[in-house]
Design an enzyme around this catalytic site. Structure first.
Site, mmCIF file in Angstrom:
data_model
loop_
_atom_site.group_PDB
_atom_site.id
_atom_site.type_symbol
_atom_site.label_atom_id
_atom_site.label_comp_id
_atom_site.label_asym_id
_atom_site.label_seq_id
_atom_site.Cartn_x
_atom_site.Cartn_y
_atom_site.Cartn_z
ATOM 1 N N ASN A 124 8.596 5.035 3.079
ATOM 2 C CA ASN A 124 8.032 3.908 2.357
ATOM 3 C C ASN A 124 8.593 2.600 2.911
ATOM 4 O OD1 ASN A 124 6.623 2.693 -0.083
ATOM 5 N ND2 ASN A 124 8.706 1.890 -0.339
ATOM 6 N N HIS B 280 11.974 7.037 0.006
ATOM 7 C CA HIS B 280 11.724 5.738 -0.621
ATOM 8 C C HIS B 280 13.085 5.064 -0.834
ATOM 9 C CE1 HIS B 280 8.516 3.417 -3.015
ATOM 10 N NE2 HIS B 280 9.600 2.679 -3.086
ATOM 11 N N GLN C 261 13.825 4.879 -8.795
ATOM 12 C CA GLN C 261 13.382 3.910 -9.795
ATOM 13 C C GLN C 261 13.057 4.545 -11.139
ATOM 14 O OE1 GLN C 261 10.508 2.045 -6.719
ATOM 15 N NE2 GLN C 261 11.094 0.324 -8.003
ATOM 16 N N TYR D 109 0.651 -6.545 -1.938
ATOM 17 C CA TYR D 109 0.844 -7.245 -3.212
ATOM 18 C C TYR D 109 0.398 -8.692 -3.237
ATOM 19 C CZ TYR D 109 3.808 -3.368 -4.767
ATOM 20 O OH TYR D 109 4.268 -2.128 -5.141
ATOM 21 N N ASN E 250 0.792 -0.584 1.551
ATOM 22 C CA ASN E 250 1.299 -1.227 0.338
ATOM 23 C C ASN E 250 0.995 -2.705 0.428
ATOM 24 O OD1 ASN E 250 2.344 1.216 -0.423
ATOM 25 N ND2 ASN E 250 4.489 0.578 -0.446
ATOM 26 N N TRP F 237 0.808 0.471 -8.387
ATOM 27 C CA TRP F 237 2.237 0.369 -8.672
ATOM 28 C C TRP F 237 2.404 -0.444 -9.947
ATOM 29 C CZ3 TRP F 237 6.301 2.874 -6.640
ATOM 30 C CH2 TRP F 237 7.574 2.490 -7.130
ATOM 31 N N GLU G 39 13.559 -2.008 -10.912
ATOM 32 C CA GLU G 39 12.962 -2.831 -9.852
ATOM 33 C C GLU G 39 14.049 -3.306 -8.880
ATOM 34 O OE1 GLU G 39 10.179 -3.183 -8.580
ATOM 35 O OE2 GLU G 39 10.212 -5.109 -7.567
ATOM 36 N N TRP G 40 14.785 -2.357 -8.340
ATOM 37 C CA TRP G 40 15.776 -2.609 -7.285
ATOM 38 C C TRP G 40 16.721 -3.751 -7.659
ATOM 39 C CZ3 TRP G 40 15.557 1.776 -4.878
ATOM 40 C CH2 TRP G 40 14.323 2.406 -4.693
HETATM 41 C C1 PNW Z 1 7.738 -2.357 -3.072
HETATM 42 N N1 PNW Z 1 9.304 -8.296 -0.992
HETATM 43 O O1 PNW Z 1 8.837 -3.129 -2.733
HETATM 44 C C2 PNW Z 1 8.344 -0.981 -3.256
HETATM 45 O O2 PNW Z 1 7.766 0.028 -2.468
HETATM 46 C C3 PNW Z 1 8.499 -0.561 -4.678
HETATM 47 O O3 PNW Z 1 9.520 0.387 -4.776
HETATM 48 C C4 PNW Z 1 8.725 -1.786 -5.535
HETATM 49 O O4 PNW Z 1 9.078 -1.475 -6.851
HETATM 50 C C5 PNW Z 1 7.455 -2.595 -5.483
HETATM 51 O O5 PNW Z 1 7.107 -2.937 -4.158
HETATM 52 C C6 PNW Z 1 7.498 -3.871 -6.314
HETATM 53 O O6 PNW Z 1 8.489 -4.722 -5.834
HETATM 54 C C7 PNW Z 1 8.853 -4.418 -2.322
HETATM 55 O O7 PNW Z 1 10.343 -8.934 -1.304
HETATM 56 C C8 PNW Z 1 9.980 -5.149 -2.647
HETATM 57 O O8 PNW Z 1 8.395 -8.846 -0.318
HETATM 58 C C9 PNW Z 1 10.118 -6.417 -2.207
HETATM 59 C C10 PNW Z 1 9.123 -6.994 -1.426
HETATM 60 C C11 PNW Z 1 7.990 -6.270 -1.098
HETATM 61 C C12 PNW Z 1 7.854 -4.979 -1.559
#
Ligand code: PNW
Length: 477
Positions: A165, A120, A17, A309, A307, A428, A435-436
């Site tokens: 990760n 990762h 990233q 969110y 992790n 983060w 962002e993928w």
């Molecule tokens: C995490 N979802 O990814 C990753 O560890 C990071 O690399 C990423 O940038 C960050 O969260 C923010 O997205 C996720 O769809 C990606 O639920 C997608 C999901 C959860 C975590």
């Protein structure tokens, strides 16, 4: 004051990233380089080929960490930078290795504690092509162990190692939905190959075996001389609340939701077997641990990497689950039965802030797994429409400041009120980055990165908000 005196806080990133330098100094391609090259896979058609250019601008990153007062930094190693083809018989790229050695020394010189993630998501493409990468139950764990050995030996001063990760994301997003590399799925409109009903569970199993091998190696050959080194895995998981608070079936579904996301990996690590709810629904599509595998995996965490969110409302289903279901036969929502919203919208469709969910989930994990030492290895948010703002408005990221304030206080409550053993927190992310599948349109950084202007970094308001926050919560002695 609620956090222990030795509590560490800082920021996190990941190699693909931020690094760029995709073809520099002998790096080999990873599955993400390959995946990004397929039209339609990344929202803005971009890739991590340049990203934040941290391979060349790493001194800026360390300066940034110093400027905002960070005590710790979590970053990941690009496996294909160190072993371009990836395998245990393949050559090691000394220049790639030297990059990480220099970087770790510079971090330590700056008084910043490194947390190093070995994997990762950016598997060397050579291994995908050679034997199907994560799908190989024998070869993959052996190659991962070899790569881990190279890194443990090269970075003896690192005391915090994370093997993988978010294996949930690698397995489900990569092999069921096919929206992350390598993009395999049963959906033939998306991929010519893949089996959403089996591959994710096999991949998850193989990741656990690879994790177990690396931990066993670290504990026997490196940990004794490391002066307190530790190793664990990082799992992602959302908080879950019943869609209908009156319906016990929705409460049960909340538990299943957590088991299918977190306990899938954590139960084998702490208990030596998969959750009963998963076995019941998936039957023999979920692999069975041989006795040798169980012994390897059980007890393989020195700490729990968390992790986190967001949160969801969960409603049970009454129909038979389809074979490609990975949630535990339920639906998730941001609004409950009575129309209550779980939190405000962000730029990420899957993310809405709900700080109390953080506290509740820390407590659930602590209870289920015997109060393990926890490091929060990621937590943060995007902001709806942030990318459309001018720089002056973008750096004024009050929404992100509020997010961190709410979440960090919720963490402190879990420690003070519930006795959770949380020892560190990594936000983060240190800076906006790739962002993928969302490309560069979604920003998670506390630092603005100007992709059109030599990846110039400008700290946002949130970058400076964590230091005073943690100073107000960490005990002085
Ligand atoms: C995490 N979802 O990814 C990753 O560890 C990071 O690399 C990423 O940038 C960050 O969260 C923010 O997205 C996720 O769809 C990606 O639920 C997608 C999901 C959860 C975590």
């Amino acid at each position: 004051m609620s956090l222990p005196n030795d509590f560490l806080w800082g920021f996190a990133t990941a190699a693909y990233q931020i690094e760029g330098g995709a073809d520099q100094d002998g790096r080999g391609p990873s599955i993400w380089d390959t995946f990004c090259a397929i039209p339609g896979k990344i929202a803005d058609g971009s890739s991590g080929a340049v990203a934040c250019d941290s391979y060349n601008r790493w001194k800026d990153d360390i300066q940034l960490l110093k400027d905002v007062g960070a005590e710790a930094y979590r970053f990941s190693i690009s496996w294909s930078r160190v072993i371009p083809l990836g395998g245990r018989e393949d050559p090691v790229n000394e220049k790639g290795l030297a990059f990480y050695q220099t970087f770790v020394d510079a971090l330590l010189d700056a008084g910043i504690t490194p947390f190093v993630t070995l994997f990762h998501w950016d598997l060397p493409d050579g291994l995908e092509k050679r034997y199907g990468g994560l799908r190989d139950r024998n070869e993959f764990p052996l190659d991962f162990e070899h790569y881990a050995r190279i890194m443990f030996a090269a970075l003896p001063k690192v005391k915090h190692w994370i093997t993988f990760n978010e294996p949930w994301c690698s397995s489900i997003l990569g092999y069921n939905l096919g929206i992350f590399a390598p993009g395999r799925t049963s959906n033939r409109a998306k991929s010519a190959e893949g089996d959403s009903t089996r591959e994710p569970w096999q991949v998850g199993h193989n990741i656990l075996l690879a994790h177990g091998r690396a931990v066993q190696l670290y504990r026997t050959e490196f940990k004794p001389a490391s002066g307190g080194g530790e190793i664990g895995i990082t799992l992602n998981g959302d908080a879950a609340y019943p869609w209908d608070p009156e319906d016990p079936a929705d409460l049960e579904a909340c538990n299943r939701r957590m088991e299918f996301a977190i306990s899938w990996f954590a139960d084998p690590i702490y208990f030596g077997h998969y959750p009963a709810s998963m076995r019941k629904q998936l039957g023999d599509r979920l692999p069975v641990f041989t006795e040798e595998e169980r012994v390897l995996v059980q007890g393989s965490n020195d700490f729990y990497g968390m992790n986190h969110y967001t949160a969801n409302y969960v409603r049970h289903r009454t129909t038979k689950p389809p074979d490609d279901d990975f949630m535990g036969n339920l639906d998730t929502f941001f609004e409950d039965k009575n129309g209550n919203s779980i939190g405000e919208e962000t730029q990420s469709v899957w993310l809405r802030p709900c700080p109390r969910g953080f506290r509740d989930l820390i407590v659930l994990i602590s209870q289920r797994y015997g109060n393990p030492k926890i490091y929060v290895t990621e937590n943060g948010t995007s902001i709806k429409g942030e990318n459309d703002l001018g720089v002056d408005d973008m750096v004024n990221d009050n929404f992100r400041v509020r997010y961190y304030d709410g979440y960090v206080r919720a963490l402190a409550d879990a420690v003070r009120e519930n006795g959770a053993d949380v020892r560190g927190y990594l936000a983060w992310s240190l800076m906006d980055n790739f962002e993928w599948a969302e490309g560069y349109e979604t920003r998670f950084g506390v630092t603005y990165v100007d992709y059109k202007n030599s990846q110039k970094r400008i700290p946002k308001k949130s970058a400076f908000s964590l230091k005073p926050l943690f100073e107000s919560l960490i005990k002085k002695e």
